[in-house]
Design a protein around this motif. Structure first.
Motif, PDB file in Angstrom:
ATOM      1  N   SER A  75       0.850  -1.194   0.000  1.00  0.00           N
ATOM      2  CA  SER A  75       0.000   0.000   0.000  1.00  0.00           C
ATOM      3  C   SER A  75       0.880   1.236   0.000  1.00  0.00           C
ATOM      4  N   ARG A  78      -1.212   6.494  -2.755  1.00  0.00           N
ATOM      5  CA  ARG A  78      -2.498   6.611  -3.427  1.00  0.00           C
ATOM      6  C   ARG A  78      -2.909   5.357  -4.170  1.00  0.00           C
ATOM      7  N   GLU A  79      -2.109   4.311  -4.121  1.00  0.00           N
ATOM      8  CA  GLU A  79      -2.479   3.070  -4.795  1.00  0.00           C
ATOM      9  C   GLU A  79      -1.868   1.877  -4.072  1.00  0.00           C
ATOM     10  N   ARG A  95      -2.919  -3.312  -9.834  1.00  0.00           N
ATOM     11  CA  ARG A  95      -2.833  -2.067  -9.074  1.00  0.00           C
ATOM     12  C   ARG A  95      -4.250  -1.524  -8.920  1.00  0.00           C
ATOM     13  N   THR A  96      -4.513  -0.880  -7.774  1.00  0.00           N
ATOM     14  CA  THR A  96      -5.839  -0.307  -7.557  1.00  0.00           C
ATOM     15  C   THR A  96      -5.713   0.953  -6.716  1.00  0.00           C
ATOM     16  N   PRO A  97      -6.497   1.993  -7.015  1.00  0.00           N
ATOM     17  CA  PRO A  97      -6.425   3.232  -6.220  1.00  0.00           C
ATOM     18  C   PRO A  97      -6.882   2.995  -4.781  1.00  0.00           C
TER      19      PRO A  97
END
Length: 478
Positions: A75, A78-79, A95-97
């Protein structure tokens, strides 16, 4: 030149040996493994290294697994980066926001790795698990390629935690006073954590209101409810559960977590019991602070809808009739939550008055008396009037506190009591004028017009004129 080069060498050496941004120790293939995220954006997993960002001034690591394959979640600011090991090599798979959502950050998004998989979930500052573990709000589970809505959420309590058997409740059914349902992880019709409201239907004492979930694929597994004490020093001692009945699923097994421990509780099936049958779970010892209840399993269809008519948490000593006394003690002590406790006593009517009267009799502390009388002034029950008059007469309250008492007597239509206060020479003139101005009865006002200080008589005349009783005024004048 040599000095500049030496300084640069020292600077690069400091960077090379700088402390990592995040570290984690876990277990991989049955052996201990160390994970490290460096400021250069490189994740080290044992002897492997994966570049996840150009630089990383902050971060967090989590290690988990899904279907036999290990995962690492990194983590960043911001992502979140998801790493998986395939054929012995670690590589990035998604990847994920993450972070705050909306202009005001009504809620946030986070990702976590667990032994049961990788979860992306929502967060909110005022919704928590009392053991400090993540509360998985509106969670999605990573299936190896993308996130899908999770049908069951992690319980996060060891299988080896003690198991408590519930018993049938034969006590009173009055709702709790000290602990209050503060948050639920799900609410019908709400699409994100920002819209979740206090689940008052859980502990309102009404069997015709119920918490329920509509996710037909979940049966409620992993949904949680957190109860916060109105007073910071309260200790929870028991839970009371009432099923909503058919056609809904009923609670079968729940986890109970607090800052000081965790337990499982087994409940009988209430399907064949009379409507409103309640079961009680007594904790091995009272626990301080908040309590979170998590659904582990239910009776009914594997993908049925779970509903709960009542889920209540009681403080130590409350079930034996001590709830009002506990609230009054919090007010008297000026403890954390005293304002909330005073408001709760105000809604209790006559029982609240009785508890405040007992607390007043047990203390000689001026501050405690002022706080207790202030709570009494908020109570709208007529039984509060004699005690309010006594408090004003003997000087337990002054200035603003005395004005609150006078206003309360006015709301209770205690004309004679206000007359006596307006005529009391020992009270401050301002208070006597306020008492005269709060009287609604005709006869007490007429009596004040002919006696006492001129300012009090003037206030009584003004109040008399406002009554509009012209004939009675003429008769009184004659």
């Amino acid at each position: 030149m040599r000095r500049s080069l030496a300084l640069l060498a020292l600077m690069f050496a400091g960077i090379a040996h700088a402390a990592p941004v995040a570290t984690l120790r876990g277990e991989l293939d049955g052996a201990p493994v160390a994970l490290e995220l460096g400021g250069d954006g490189v994740v080290k997993i044992g002897g492997a290294a994966v570049k996840v960002a150009p630089a990383s001034p902050e971060g967090k690591l989590a290690l988990g697994a899904y279907r036999g394959q290990p995962y690492v979640v990194v983590s960043l600011a911001r992502e979140a980066v998801i790493l998986r090991r395939d054929a012995g090599a670690w590589h990035e798979v998604a990847r994920t926001p993450i972070g705050g959502v909306g202009l005001d950050h009504d809620y946030g998004v986070a990702v976590d790795a667990t032994p049961d998989g990788v979860f992306r979930y929502q967060t909110r500052d005022d919704i928590r698990r009392c053991d400090g573990k993540p509360a998985y709000l509106f969670a999605d589970k990573f299936d190896g390629a993308k996130f899908r809505r999770a049908s069951a959420l992690p319980i996060g309590v060891s299988d080896g935690a003690p198991v408590i058997a519930a018993r049938r409740d034969g006590g009173p059914a009055a709702p709790p006073l000290i602990y209050q349902a503060h948050a639920a992880s799900y609410e019908v019709g709400v699409g994100d954590a920002g819209g979740l409201a206090i689940p008052r239907e859980l502990d309102d004492g009404k069997l015709d209101t119920a918490w329920r979930e509509e996710l037909a694929a979940s049966a409620g597994e992993g949904q949680l409810f957190t109860f916060e004490p109105r007073a910071g020093e309260a200790r929870a001692a028991s839970l009371r559960v009432v099923a909503a009945g058919k056609p809904f699923n009923r609670l079968r097994r729940i986890a109970i977590v607090a800052a000081s421990g965790a337990w499982h509780a087994e409940l009988p099936d209430a399907a064949s019991e009379p409507a409103g049958t309640a079961f009680v779970v007594d904790l091995p010892q009272p626990v301080a602070g908040c309590v979170t209840v998590i659904i582990e399993a239910t009776y009914g269809a594997p993908r049925g809808q779970t509903a709960i008519a009542e889920l209540e948490v009681f403080a130590d000593g409350e079930r034996t009739g001590g709830g009002d006394a506990l609230l009054a003690r919090v007010v008297a002590d000026g403890a954390p939550g005293a304002t909330t406790a005073a408001a709760a006593l105000a809604r209790r009517g006559a029982p609240g008055v009785t508890a405040i009267e007992a607390a007043l009799a047990a203390t000689t502390d001026r501050g405690a008396r002022q706080r207790l009388v202030g709570a009494l002034a908020q109570n709208g029950d007529p039984s509060a009037a004699p005690l309010l008059v006594h408090a004003a007469t003997v000087g337990w309250v002054r200035d603003h506190g005395l004005r609150e008492v006078i206003d309360a007597l006015g709301r209770l239509d205690q004309g004679q009591a206000l007359h006596d206060l307006a005529a009391a020479p020992r009270l401050a003139l301002e208070a006597r004028i306020a008492a005269a101005s709060a009287i609604t009865g005709f006869a007490p006002l007429v009596d004040l017009v002919g006696h006492g200080a001129s300012d009090v008589r003037r206030a009584a005349r003004t109040r008399l004129a406002a009554t509009g009783k012209i004939d009675e005024l003429i008769a009184a004048a004659q």
